[in-house]
Structure formats: C-alpha cells, structure tokens
Design an enzyme around this catalytic site. Structure first.
Site, PDB file in Angstrom:
ATOM      1  N   SER A 122      72.801  62.237  52.666  1.00  0.00           N
ATOM      2  CA  SER A 122      74.038  63.256  52.186  1.00  0.00           C
ATOM      3  C   SER A 122      74.825  62.635  51.245  1.00  0.00           C
ATOM      4  CB  SER A 122      74.604  63.916  53.333  1.00  0.00           C
ATOM      5  OG  SER A 122      73.972  65.174  53.508  1.00  0.00           O
TER       6      SER A 122
ATOM      7  N   LYS B 235      74.818  63.948  47.739  1.00  0.00           N
ATOM      8  CA  LYS B 235      75.218  65.128  47.461  1.00  0.00           C
ATOM      9  C   LYS B 235      76.342  64.947  46.470  1.00  0.00           C
ATOM     10  CE  LYS B 235      73.766  67.573  51.508  1.00  0.00           C
ATOM     11  NZ  LYS B 235      73.829  67.765  53.112  1.00  0.00           N
TER      12      LYS B 235
ATOM     13  N   TYR C  59      66.044  68.725  46.472  1.00  0.00           N
ATOM     14  CA  TYR C  59      66.854  68.171  47.601  1.00  0.00           C
ATOM     15  C   TYR C  59      66.385  67.138  48.396  1.00  0.00           C
ATOM     16  CZ  TYR C  59      69.719  68.457  51.762  1.00  0.00           C
ATOM     17  OH  TYR C  59      70.661  68.099  52.823  1.00  0.00           O
TER      18      TYR C  59
ATOM     19  N   TYR D  61      81.385  66.210  57.250  1.00  0.00           N
ATOM     20  CA  TYR D  61      80.827  67.207  58.247  1.00  0.00           C
ATOM     21  C   TYR D  61      81.794  67.875  58.796  1.00  0.00           C
ATOM     22  CZ  TYR D  61      76.717  64.317  57.389  1.00  0.00           C
ATOM     23  OH  TYR D  61      75.815  63.535  56.791  1.00  0.00           O
TER      24      TYR D  61
ATOM     25  N   VAL E  56      73.486  61.192  57.327  1.00  0.00           N
ATOM     26  CA  VAL E  56      72.859  61.033  58.448  1.00  0.00           C
ATOM     27  C   VAL E  56      72.112  59.529  58.406  1.00  0.00           C
ATOM     28  CG1 VAL E  56      72.891  63.482  59.284  1.00  0.00           C
ATOM     29  CG2 VAL E  56      70.905  62.473  58.060  1.00  0.00           C
TER      30      VAL E  56
HETATM   31  N1  GLU Z   1      68.275  65.288  54.249  1.00  0.00           N
HETATM   32  C1  GLU Z   1      69.356  65.684  55.515  1.00  0.00           C
HETATM   33  C2  GLU Z   1      69.040  66.980  55.943  1.00  0.00           C
HETATM   34  O1  GLU Z   1      68.923  67.816  55.057  1.00  0.00           O
HETATM   35  C3  GLU Z   1      70.594  65.224  54.957  1.00  0.00           C
HETATM   36  C4  GLU Z   1      71.676  65.490  55.952  1.00  0.00           C
HETATM   37  C5  GLU Z   1      72.729  64.776  55.801  1.00  0.00           C
HETATM   38  O2  GLU Z   1      72.893  63.282  55.672  1.00  0.00           O
HETATM   39  O3  GLU Z   1      73.926  65.108  55.985  1.00  0.00           O
HETATM   40  O4  GLU Z   1      69.349  67.218  56.956  1.00  0.00           O
END
Ligand code: GLU
Length: 303
Positions: free
Chosen positions: A63, A66, A187, A239, A257
């Site tokens: 993430s 992002k 994604y 998060y 994650v």
């Molecule tokens: N590829 C992970 C998912 O879509 C990313 C989650 C993350 O790192 O927050 O669940």
C-alpha cells in the site's frame, strides 16, 4: 545530528520486537517472507543518507504504492481527482465494503483499497499505458526503472476476492469507468512494486521538499499537492491506526502490509522502516515502534 548513530540506536532498541506480529497471510506470497528482518533508512532533503539493519533488503511495498498512485492521479487530473474520492479517514479496515454501500460507491480516501482502485481507474483513463506511468515516475524519483514481483502480483490476483468485490461494487454505482479486470490488474501491479528502505527514503523526497525531488531538482507535484498528500498520509495513511500514529509519531506516514512504513518530516527528510510482522491494524510492529523511537530521540515531528 548524527543520523547514522540514531538509526543504529533505534534498530538496537526495536530488536526485541522484531519477529513479533503476523505476516499478511491473506496474500500467500507475502506469508512466506521470513519475519526476523528489520531495516531502517533516511534521506534528508540536503542529500544526507543513513541506514541500519536490513536497509537494502527488497520487499513488496504494497500500500505504500498508493502514494505513488495518488501522485500520478494528481499529476494527471489535478483537483478533478476528488470528484470520485473523498479525503476523510474511514474509521474502517482498509479493505472494508460496508461504508461504500452507505456512501454510494465514493470511497472515503485514496489510501483505503476502494480509493486506490478508483485512482487506478482514473489512471487507466488518463494514460495509454499506466504501468509505464508508474515506471516513468519511478525513474524520476529513483533514477531507475521500478522492479515488480510477478509472484506477488499473481498471488494477489488469485486471492483478491475482496478487492474484486470492492471494484465490482464501486462500478455498480457508476464510479468506475474501465473494465474491472484492468482496474484490478493495475492495482495488483502497483502493489507488487519491490523496493527497500533506502530506496523508499530517497523516492519520497519530493514530499519533504515542497513537491521537488531533492536529488534532481525535478518538480513532481505542486507545493500545494505535496502538502495535501502529506495531510492525507497523516490522517489516513496507517489504516485504522492513523489517530494513534498522529498521537505517538506526529508525522505523515504510509504503511503497507509488506511491513514498510514511510514517514515524511516536512522540510527535512523521509524515513522508511520495514519489518514483515504486522499488528492487528496491519501496521508493522517493529517499524511502528521504530518511528516512535526515532521521533522521541530526535524531536522531529510536525507538532
Ligand atoms: N495488495 C494489498 C491488498 O489489496 C494491499 C494492502 C495494503 O498494503 O494495505 O489487500
């Protein structure tokens, strides 16, 4: 300050918790990463660098990507990006579906999965080859093409039922234009970017430097956009623990994650810590503690 000795001291202090927590076992390729690893690195806007532990060990940035997606989205669309994506903390897990039903398919922010999927959709509309857009951004930030982990990408594709649900649900509200498989594909690709602590500390220098990449002097985003990305990292980047992070660390942070946490000290530096074991909020146990210890040792915080 002697950054090198500070990072070494932080690494020594977090050693007892390294290996604690759980790896992200819902993505099989991540579940196999050995937990006894910890790295930390920083890069200042003046060109100083320091690192300790497994600072050059490659990991899946997940993430943290992002932030790159949001950067590309703001570059391509400017404020129109916000037509379909909010800027409020969700107060829900990063892959939650419930809020979307009540809020008619408009994700709360670009750092939950729903929001990142909407950003991916906008990038697919804005770029003929959005993977190349990520790669070009990687070149501008690091002077090298990005590495992607094909196994992680495959693993996410075969286990990403929740992301597929999110994308389909959002599309049912007319908030995604492109084909669902293309949106999910982009994604998963961005989540599978591989880097290391030293690389990420350098890559996100523009966020500490008013939108200009310190090493090259290249403008990546406007000063205002850099400020806004930092605001979102502070309020939504970790998060459901963003409030605790603001309280204990007080820096814009983005976690993934894969176990990485990137923190921006505006005007000063970017710091990245990594360790695969996650706590119940999905943040790396050791990287999170490292951020707290770094701030308490240096006093560097936006507050
Ligand atoms: N590829 C992970 C998912 O879509 C990313 C989650 C993350 O790192 O927050 O669940």
């Amino acid at each position: 300050m002697n950054w090198q000795s500070i990072l070494q001291a932080v690494a020594a202090d977090v050693a007892p918790v390294v290996g604690g927590g759980r790896v992200a076992n819902y993505i099989p390729a991540l579940a196999r990463v050995p937990m006894q690893q910890f790295g930390i690195a920083l890069a200042t806007v003046d060109g100083e660098q320091a690192a300790a532990g497994d600072s050059h060990t490659p990991f899946s940035i997940q993430s943290v990507s992002k932030v790159l997606g949001l950067t590309l989205g703001l570059q391509a669309l400017g404020p129109a990006l916000w037509d379909r994506i909010g800027r409020e903390p969700s107060g829900n897990p990063f892959n939650s579906l419930v809020q979307l039903e009540r809020e008619e398919g408009k994700p709360r922010n670009p750092f939950i999965n729903a929001g990142a999927l909407c950003v991916a959709d906008r990038l697919l509309s804005a770029h003929e080859d959005p993977t190349k857009a990520f790669n070009d951004l990687g070149c501008s930030l690091l002077g090298e093409v990005l590495a992607f982990d094909a196994e992680v990408e495959r693993s996410e594709r075969t286990s990403g039922f929740r992301n597929a649900a999110l994308a389909n649900f959002i599309k049912s509200f007319g908030q995604i234009d492109n084909d669902i498989d293309a949106v999910l594909g982009l994604y998963y690709r961005q989540c599978s970017i591989v880097s290391h602590c030293a690389g990420l500390a350098r890559a996100f220098g523009y966020l500490a430097n008013g939108g200009v990449q310190p090493e090259t002097g290249q403008r990546i985003v406007s000063r205002e956009q850099a400020r806004r990305i930092n605001s979102l990292m502070l309020t939504c980047g970790t998060y459901d623990a963003a409030g605790e992070f603001a309280f204990k660390v007080g820096l814009p942070c983005k976690s993934g994650v894969g176990g990485a946490i990137v923190a921006v000290v505006p005007g000063r530096m970017v710091l990245c810590a990594w360790s695969p074991g996650l706590d119940e909020t999905g943040n790396s146990v050791a990287a999170r503690l490292a951020m707290e210890l770094f701030v308490s040792r240096t006093g560097l915080s936006v507050f």
